[in-house]
Design a protein around this motif. Sequence first.
Motif, short mmCIF file in Angstrom:
data_model
loop_
_atom_site.label_atom_id
_atom_site.label_comp_id
_atom_site.label_asym_id
_atom_site.label_seq_id
_atom_site.Cartn_x
_atom_site.Cartn_y
_atom_site.Cartn_z
N ALA A 471 0.83 -1.21 0.00
CA ALA A 471 0.00 0.00 0.00
C ALA A 471 0.86 1.25 0.00
O ALA A 471 0.54 2.25 -0.66
CB ALA A 471 -0.93 0.00 1.21
N GLN A 472 1.98 1.20 0.72
CA GLN A 472 2.90 2.34 0.75
C GLN A 472 3.49 2.60 -0.63
O GLN A 472 3.64 3.76 -1.05
CB GLN A 472 4.03 2.08 1.75
N ALA A 473 3.78 1.52 -1.37
CA ALA A 473 4.32 1.68 -2.72
C ALA A 473 3.33 2.38 -3.63
O ALA A 473 3.69 3.22 -4.46
CB ALA A 473 4.70 0.32 -3.29
N VAL A 474 2.04 2.06 -3.47
CA VAL A 474 1.01 2.74 -4.25
C VAL A 474 0.89 4.19 -3.82
O VAL A 474 0.86 5.12 -4.65
CB VAL A 474 -0.35 2.02 -4.11
N GLU A 475 0.85 4.43 -2.52
CA GLU A 475 0.71 5.80 -2.01
C GLU A 475 1.89 6.67 -2.44
O GLU A 475 1.70 7.85 -2.81
CB GLU A 475 0.61 5.77 -0.49
N ASP A 476 3.10 6.11 -2.41
CA ASP A 476 4.29 6.90 -2.77
C ASP A 476 4.23 7.40 -4.20
O ASP A 476 4.87 8.40 -4.54
CB ASP A 476 5.54 6.04 -2.60
N ARG A 477 3.46 6.72 -5.05
CA ARG A 477 3.42 7.06 -6.47
C ARG A 477 2.10 7.72 -6.87
O ARG A 477 1.80 7.86 -8.06
CB ARG A 477 3.66 5.79 -7.30
N THR A 478 1.30 8.09 -5.87
CA THR A 478 0.00 8.71 -6.10
C THR A 478 -0.03 10.10 -5.49
O THR A 478 0.10 10.21 -4.25
CB THR A 478 -1.14 7.86 -5.51
N PRO A 479 -0.16 11.17 -6.26
CA PRO A 479 -0.24 12.50 -5.66
C PRO A 479 -1.40 12.55 -4.66
O PRO A 479 -2.51 12.08 -4.96
CB PRO A 479 -0.49 13.42 -6.86
N ARG A 480 -1.13 13.12 -3.49
CA ARG A 480 -2.19 13.21 -2.50
C ARG A 480 -3.16 14.31 -2.90
O ARG A 480 -2.76 15.44 -3.16
CB ARG A 480 -1.60 13.50 -1.12
N LEU A 481 -4.42 13.95 -2.96
CA LEU A 481 -5.47 14.90 -3.34
C LEU A 481 -6.38 15.12 -2.16
O LEU A 481 -6.80 14.19 -1.48
CB LEU A 481 -6.25 14.35 -4.55
N ILE A 482 -6.71 16.37 -1.91
CA ILE A 482 -7.46 16.75 -0.72
C ILE A 482 -8.73 17.48 -1.14
O ILE A 482 -8.67 18.42 -1.94
CB ILE A 482 -6.61 17.67 0.18
N PRO A 483 -9.88 17.07 -0.62
CA PRO A 483 -11.11 17.79 -0.98
C PRO A 483 -11.10 19.21 -0.42
O PRO A 483 -10.58 19.47 0.67
CB PRO A 483 -12.23 16.96 -0.32
N VAL A 484 -11.64 20.14 -1.18
CA VAL A 484 -11.71 21.53 -0.74
C VAL A 484 -13.00 21.71 0.06
O VAL A 484 -14.09 21.41 -0.42
CB VAL A 484 -11.69 22.50 -1.94
N LEU A 485 -12.87 22.21 1.28
CA LEU A 485 -14.03 22.44 2.14
C LEU A 485 -14.00 23.86 2.68
O LEU A 485 -12.93 24.43 2.85
CB LEU A 485 -14.04 21.45 3.30
#
Length: 485
Positions: A471-485
């Motif tokens: 899971a860390q390998a996937v996360e490391d290669r996925t830009p973190r996206l944050i919802p705007v609130l």
Amino acid sequence: MEHDSPATEPWQLSAVELAAAIRNRTLSSADIVQSCLDRIDAVNPRVNALADLRPEDALDQARAADRRTASGAELGPLHGIPVSTKINTDQRGYATSHGVVALAGTPAAHDAACVTALRDAGAVLVGRSNAPAFSYRWFSTNDLHGRTLNPWAADRTPGGSSGGASASLAAGMTPIAQGNDIGGSIRYPAACCGVVGIRPTVGRVSNWAEPVYVDTPGGRQQLVMPPTVLNCAVEGPLARTVADARLALRVMTTPDLRDPVGVPALPDRPAPDALPRVSVVRNIGTVANHRAVEKAVDEAVEKLTDAGHQVEELDGLPLLAEAARLWSLLIYEDFRSTMPTVEVIGDADIRTSLTYSFAAAAGQWGDSPTLAEYIHGWSRRGALVAELQQLLGRDRLLLTPVSAEPPFEQDADIASPERAAQLVTAMWPMAAVPILGFPAATVPSALVDGLPMSVQLIGGRFEEEMVLDAAQAVEDRTPRLIPVL
């Protein structure tokens, strides 16, 4: 949405970062908790993720944590870190309401074992996360606390039953949340809101809580937990990052012989010599995947391959198909015993949802499965557990979708019996795992049409570290996206 940017407020930091800041004396627990409380004030009215908030109680815990820091005493792994607990889990002084009005007036006298573990690690308990009545739905609304919204899209479910936990994490209210899972209730909400959820091996995290007694015509009796709750339900964490989920899982790992399926000690699991192979199971032949689901799987395959994993495609896996079908037999037959209580004190939505769910199960097993079918189902479960463990060993993981569909439209399970049946079919990846008791995590791998899309990784029994590494390998290669609130 916004891409990852440097944190400017404590609530934006991960639990790992916050723990380091407390130890370095650059932040106090009171600073952190106040920041999270301010964030809750700002966004919780819009998403309704946390309930039974008591800010002064949280700040009192934080101040006590700061006194311990100042004393030079040993600090726990979550010392001073805000964590939420779920409304179906005992926390002393707070009602274990299950989102039911009739159960809201009696505070728990003791903590459940998983809450004790969080306290012992130094966590500051901040708020109770919302869930559906009796935690029986993949949606999070009830007559007591109202509806929780998905921070990404209000018309989509935040997941259930730990939907309040996942929505609060995505909105930045706390870095870690406690949840539980018998049909996807950790993994699915995490996926719907773009955070991380880990369902541990049955027996790793204690499921123990004080016995519950109910008044019956025959006198006061202990409420008996059905076999699926004892053998398939687990407690576990949700978090915004894999590292935080790993930290929380280690804290919650509590061998406890009061738990009927608890293990006395975890087996020694030295790291394998090579990265595990990853076998991809995209479907089990019952339903086609939405294009967004295929995109999430494709992205995860590419990222795991880039990380050095050998990835292979499997043309289905019959044991997962059988396990998903057994879920509709064993879970719902056990739930029948609770239906009289649900009919009396449950809200209209949960009654409708369960009625439609029983109808969906009847489509597979008939209106009245026999005792022989039920017993045979448990026997087959044992055989499938052995078969899957032999397949996975210590050198293989499974990669599956989370569901055949993107996050469901709100209240899809009560729209019609036909739509409810579609949901049960689509959720085969969530249903198969609890029946077998294996560890599994969901991790975001793509953003499609403005919604986070995740994949599920399944490992051999007690191979949580291997699952989280992938899971860390996937996360490391996925830009973190944050919802705007």
